[in-house]
Motif scaffolding. Structure first.
Motif, PDB file in Angstrom:
ATOM      1  N   PHE A  21       0.796  -1.224   0.000  1.00  0.00           N
ATOM      2  CA  PHE A  21       0.000   0.000   0.000  1.00  0.00           C
ATOM      3  C   PHE A  21       0.832   1.279   0.000  1.00  0.00           C
ATOM      4  O   PHE A  21       0.273   2.369  -0.051  1.00  0.00           O
ATOM      5  N   GLY A  22       2.152   1.170   0.070  1.00  0.00           N
ATOM      6  CA  GLY A  22       3.002   2.349   0.022  1.00  0.00           C
ATOM      7  C   GLY A  22       2.905   3.244   1.237  1.00  0.00           C
ATOM      8  O   GLY A  22       3.101   4.456   1.139  1.00  0.00           O
ATOM      9  N   ILE A  23       2.616   2.642   2.399  1.00  0.00           N
ATOM     10  CA  ILE A  23       2.456   3.409   3.635  1.00  0.00           C
ATOM     11  C   ILE A  23       3.534   2.987   4.624  1.00  0.00           C
ATOM     12  O   ILE A  23       3.664   1.805   4.942  1.00  0.00           O
ATOM     13  N   PHE A  24       4.291   3.943   5.131  1.00  0.00           N
ATOM     14  CA  PHE A  24       5.394   3.662   6.030  1.00  0.00           C
ATOM     15  C   PHE A  24       4.967   3.884   7.469  1.00  0.00           C
ATOM     16  O   PHE A  24       4.476   4.962   7.835  1.00  0.00           O
ATOM     17  N   THR A  25       5.161   2.853   8.301  1.00  0.00           N
ATOM     18  CA  THR A  25       4.843   2.910   9.731  1.00  0.00           C
ATOM     19  C   THR A  25       6.009   2.275  10.487  1.00  0.00           C
ATOM     20  O   THR A  25       7.066   2.035   9.923  1.00  0.00           O
ATOM     21  N   VAL A  26       5.819   1.973  11.757  1.00  0.00           N
ATOM     22  CA  VAL A  26       6.899   1.361  12.539  1.00  0.00           C
ATOM     23  C   VAL A  26       6.322   0.372  13.536  1.00  0.00           C
ATOM     24  O   VAL A  26       5.209   0.559  14.050  1.00  0.00           O
ATOM     25  N   VAL A  27       7.058  -0.703  13.797  1.00  0.00           N
ATOM     26  CA  VAL A  27       6.680  -1.698  14.800  1.00  0.00           C
ATOM     27  C   VAL A  27       7.128  -1.217  16.171  1.00  0.00           C
ATOM     28  O   VAL A  27       8.230  -0.687  16.334  1.00  0.00           O
ATOM     29  N   ARG A  28       6.274  -1.418  17.154  1.00  0.00           N
ATOM     30  CA  ARG A  28       6.639  -1.110  18.535  1.00  0.00           C
ATOM     31  C   ARG A  28       6.482  -2.382  19.371  1.00  0.00           C
ATOM     32  O   ARG A  28       5.459  -3.083  19.289  1.00  0.00           O
ATOM     33  N   ASN A  29       7.506  -2.658  20.159  1.00  0.00           N
ATOM     34  CA  ASN A  29       7.517  -3.815  21.045  1.00  0.00           C
ATOM     35  C   ASN A  29       7.637  -3.338  22.492  1.00  0.00           C
ATOM     36  O   ASN A  29       8.162  -2.260  22.752  1.00  0.00           O
ATOM     37  N   GLY A  30       7.170  -4.156  23.412  1.00  0.00           N
ATOM     38  CA  GLY A  30       7.331  -3.830  24.817  1.00  0.00           C
ATOM     39  C   GLY A  30       6.049  -3.809  25.600  1.00  0.00           C
ATOM     40  O   GLY A  30       6.071  -3.850  26.842  1.00  0.00           O
ATOM     41  N   LEU A  31       4.899  -3.727  24.927  1.00  0.00           N
ATOM     42  CA  LEU A  31       3.639  -3.763  25.648  1.00  0.00           C
ATOM     43  C   LEU A  31       3.388  -5.168  26.171  1.00  0.00           C
ATOM     44  O   LEU A  31       3.688  -6.158  25.498  1.00  0.00           O
ATOM     45  N   ALA A  32       2.811  -5.251  27.349  1.00  0.00           N
ATOM     46  CA  ALA A  32       2.539  -6.562  27.938  1.00  0.00           C
ATOM     47  C   ALA A  32       1.601  -7.381  27.059  1.00  0.00           C
ATOM     48  O   ALA A  32       1.709  -8.607  26.997  1.00  0.00           O
ATOM     49  N   GLY A  33       0.701  -6.704  26.358  1.00  0.00           N
ATOM     50  CA  GLY A  33      -0.262  -7.398  25.519  1.00  0.00           C
ATOM     51  C   GLY A  33       0.240  -7.776  24.147  1.00  0.00           C
ATOM     52  O   GLY A  33      -0.495  -8.384  23.369  1.00  0.00           O
ATOM     53  N   GLY A  34       1.485  -7.421  23.830  1.00  0.00           N
ATOM     54  CA  GLY A  34       2.044  -7.812  22.548  1.00  0.00           C
ATOM     55  C   GLY A  34       2.464  -6.633  21.693  1.00  0.00           C
ATOM     56  O   GLY A  34       2.283  -5.467  22.050  1.00  0.00           O
ATOM     57  N   SER A  35       3.020  -6.946  20.536  1.00  0.00           N
ATOM     58  CA  SER A  35       3.562  -5.935  19.628  1.00  0.00           C
ATOM     59  C   SER A  35       2.457  -5.279  18.810  1.00  0.00           C
ATOM     60  O   SER A  35       1.344  -5.804  18.694  1.00  0.00           O
ATOM     61  N   CYS A  36       2.795  -4.140  18.213  1.00  0.00           N
ATOM     62  CA  CYS A  36       1.811  -3.385  17.449  1.00  0.00           C
ATOM     63  C   CYS A  36       2.522  -2.565  16.372  1.00  0.00           C
ATOM     64  O   CYS A  36       3.748  -2.513  16.312  1.00  0.00           O
ATOM     65  N   VAL A  37       1.735  -1.914  15.540  1.00  0.00           N
ATOM     66  CA  VAL A  37       2.243  -0.986  14.533  1.00  0.00           C
ATOM     67  C   VAL A  37       1.765   0.407  14.915  1.00  0.00           C
ATOM     68  O   VAL A  37       0.565   0.632  15.097  1.00  0.00           O
ATOM     69  N   ARG A  38       2.714   1.327  15.044  1.00  0.00           N
ATOM     70  CA  ARG A  38       2.371   2.698  15.436  1.00  0.00           C
ATOM     71  C   ARG A  38       2.158   3.566  14.203  1.00  0.00           C
ATOM     72  O   ARG A  38       2.913   3.481  13.230  1.00  0.00           O
ATOM     73  N   VAL A  39       1.159   4.430  14.284  1.00  0.00           N
ATOM     74  CA  VAL A  39       0.840   5.378  13.208  1.00  0.00           C
ATOM     75  C   VAL A  39       0.978   6.784  13.768  1.00  0.00           C
ATOM     76  O   VAL A  39       0.334   7.128  14.763  1.00  0.00           O
ATOM     77  N   THR A  40       1.823   7.583  13.120  1.00  0.00           N
ATOM     78  CA  THR A  40       2.135   8.907  13.661  1.00  0.00           C
ATOM     79  C   THR A  40       2.098   9.963  12.559  1.00  0.00           C
ATOM     80  O   THR A  40       3.093  10.195  11.872  1.00  0.00           O
ATOM     81  N   PRO A  41       0.950  10.636  12.371  1.00  0.00           N
ATOM     82  CA  PRO A  41       0.886  11.737  11.409  1.00  0.00           C
ATOM     83  C   PRO A  41       1.667  12.949  11.904  1.00  0.00           C
ATOM     84  O   PRO A  41       2.019  13.041  13.087  1.00  0.00           O
ATOM     85  N   GLN A  42       1.922  13.880  10.996  1.00  0.00           N
ATOM     86  CA  GLN A  42       2.501  15.174  11.349  1.00  0.00           C
ATOM     87  C   GLN A  42       1.541  16.261  10.894  1.00  0.00           C
ATOM     88  O   GLN A  42       0.539  15.986  10.232  1.00  0.00           O
TER      89      GLN A  42
END
Length: 442
Positions: free
Chosen positions: A401-422
């Motif tokens: 889809f041509g969309i750049f995001t980032v993986v975040r690790n460390g939450l007790a419930g598991g990993s996720c993908v963070r979305v951060t607009p500007q």
């Protein structure tokens, strides 16, 4: 020879870049942008419209976006790493870099101290504190790590507290205190979706059940999923129990509109190169006047009067040009206005989270109510919580889809993908994300 002034340096570097042949058919975009952006007025927000209404005024935000150069090739929704400099800030940084390079030690030993004092003054003013309560650092990590390592008030058998939503490097440093000081680390695992009342209840329970709790790390906005904690309320509860608090505002300053005293925390680490938009490599340490004694000076430094917060940091030679560009970053940030920036980022986040909430295969992470949200948020495919799952999801967004995001690790419930607009992210780009989320079901 007289020192080269910043405006002259700007024109000099622009001329060099314009004349230079650039590889791969690229144009001298920096030079052209520098020449034009110097004449372009700052995007002052109108004062006759509320932040909530301005957040939806695309004409205004298009004028803001003209001060930024967009990334090529991908829709970048990963702006939590660091904040892109607006053109006026970039120009100031280029000019300062030329001046520092040309004047070298003459600048470093004569002019830099003047520039650093002014940058510190502007940071203190923006945070609502006194100049002598601020130290400029390389980043929030430097500030918070020093606060954790140099805190004096721990004995073997004492307890310390942090949560799963804290920055991973800070969690590791807090855990290191067990080996270094013989203390017992305690961890609060917050739910993936949580309300303010639930957050407060978790901390109150930890305080009541652990009488030897002496030190805690308290994050304002989580780097994992943008969850905003009610820092002032938690800090007030901690104070009643005699618990010292180290504040982490690495992500929150500029993302959220606040002043440091409102948080009720004596020591805080900030980044200036994230949501304030300075050049990379600038942060700040806040130490409220009269609270320095519990934090030892950096090894080898001294502070006989207990009144010099800069003795808690030994950065060494810094990026002089980056530090000197801080006033330009604050000028741009303040032209938009902190309340307006927060409202815009919250609005942009809501454009995708509101739609994602309707998708049964998507799990949105963060707050249960708006007070616990920020402009950042995170998601994952429901039931897919491993780090490998998150990386596969991130790659699909990028490659399909041509969309750049980032993986975040460390939450007790598991990993996720963070979305951060500007602030320059468009609603259309978030529509593209929502369309991708719908198709991820297949």
């Amino acid at each position: 020879m007289r020192p080269l002034q910043r405006r002259e340096a700007l024109h000099a570097v622009a001329g060099v870049l314009t004349a230079a042949a650039l590889p791969g058919g690229l144009t001298a975009g920096v030079a052209v942008a520098s020449e034009h952006s110097e004449k372009r007025p700052l995007p002052f927000a109108p004062n006759d419209i509320s932040p909530a209404d301005l957040a939806r005024n695309e004409t205004y935000w298009e004028s803001v976006a003209k001060h930024y150069t967009r990334a090529r090739g991908l829709v970048n929704l990963e702006h939590g790493y660091w904040g892109k400099m607006a053109a006026p800030v970039r120009d100031a940084y280029i000019a300062a870099t030329v001046e520092v390079n040309d004047q070298s030690s003459i600048y470093g030993r004569k002019q830099f101290r003047i520039d650093a004092v002014e940058s510190r003054r502007r940071v203190a003013q923006a945070l609502g504190v006194s100049d002598d309560e601020i130290v400029l650092t390389r980043n929030a990590t430097e500030a918070v790590h020093n606060l954790i390592r140099q805190y004096r008030g721990l004995e073997a058998g004492d307890q310390i507290l942090y949560t799963d939503i804290d920055y991973p490097a800070f969690k590791r440093t807090m855990a290191w205190l067990e080996e270094a000081r013989g203390v017992t680390p305690l961890v609060i695992d917050l739910p993936a979706r949580v309300s303010e009342s639930e957050i407060l209840a978790s901390y109150e329970r930890a305080f009541d059940e652990n009488p030897r709790l002496k030190l805690m790390l308290l994050t304002h906005a989580s780097n994992q999923h943008g969850l905003v904690l009610p820092v002032a309320k938690i800090a007030s509860m901690a104070r009643e129990h005699g618990i010292a608090v180290i504040g982490d505002c690495a992500q929150s300053w500029g993302l959220i509109d606040f002043r440091a005293p409102e948080l009720g925390v004596d020591w805080i680490g900030f980044n200036i190169h994230k949501w304030i938009g300075s050049p990379i490599g600038v942060g700040a340490l806040y130490m409220r006047r009269g609270t320095l004694d519990p934090v030892a000076p950096y090894p080898g430094e001294t502070d006989p009067q207990g009144a010099n917060p800069s003795a808690r940091i030994h950065t060494g030679t810094s990026n002089f040009a980056a530090l000197a560009s801080v006033p330009a970053a604050l000028d741009f940030h303040e032209a938009i206005g902190a309340p307006n920036k927060e409202a815009r980022l919250r609005y942009l986040r809501s454009l995708w989270t509101d739609e994602a909430e309707k998708l049964a295969h998507i799990e949105v992470l963060g707050g249960r109510e708006e007070a616990s949200w920020s402009g950042m948020a995170a998601f994952r495919l429901r039931g897919r919580t491993s780090e490998d799952d998150a990386h596969k999801l991130q790659r699909r967004l990028e490659e399909e889809f041509g969309i750049f995001t980032v993986v975040r690790n460390g939450l007790a419930g598991g990993s996720c993908v963070r979305v951060t607009p500007q602030v320059f992210t468009t609603p259309n780009e978030l529509d593209q994300l929502v369309d991708a989320l719908r198709k991820l079901k297949a």
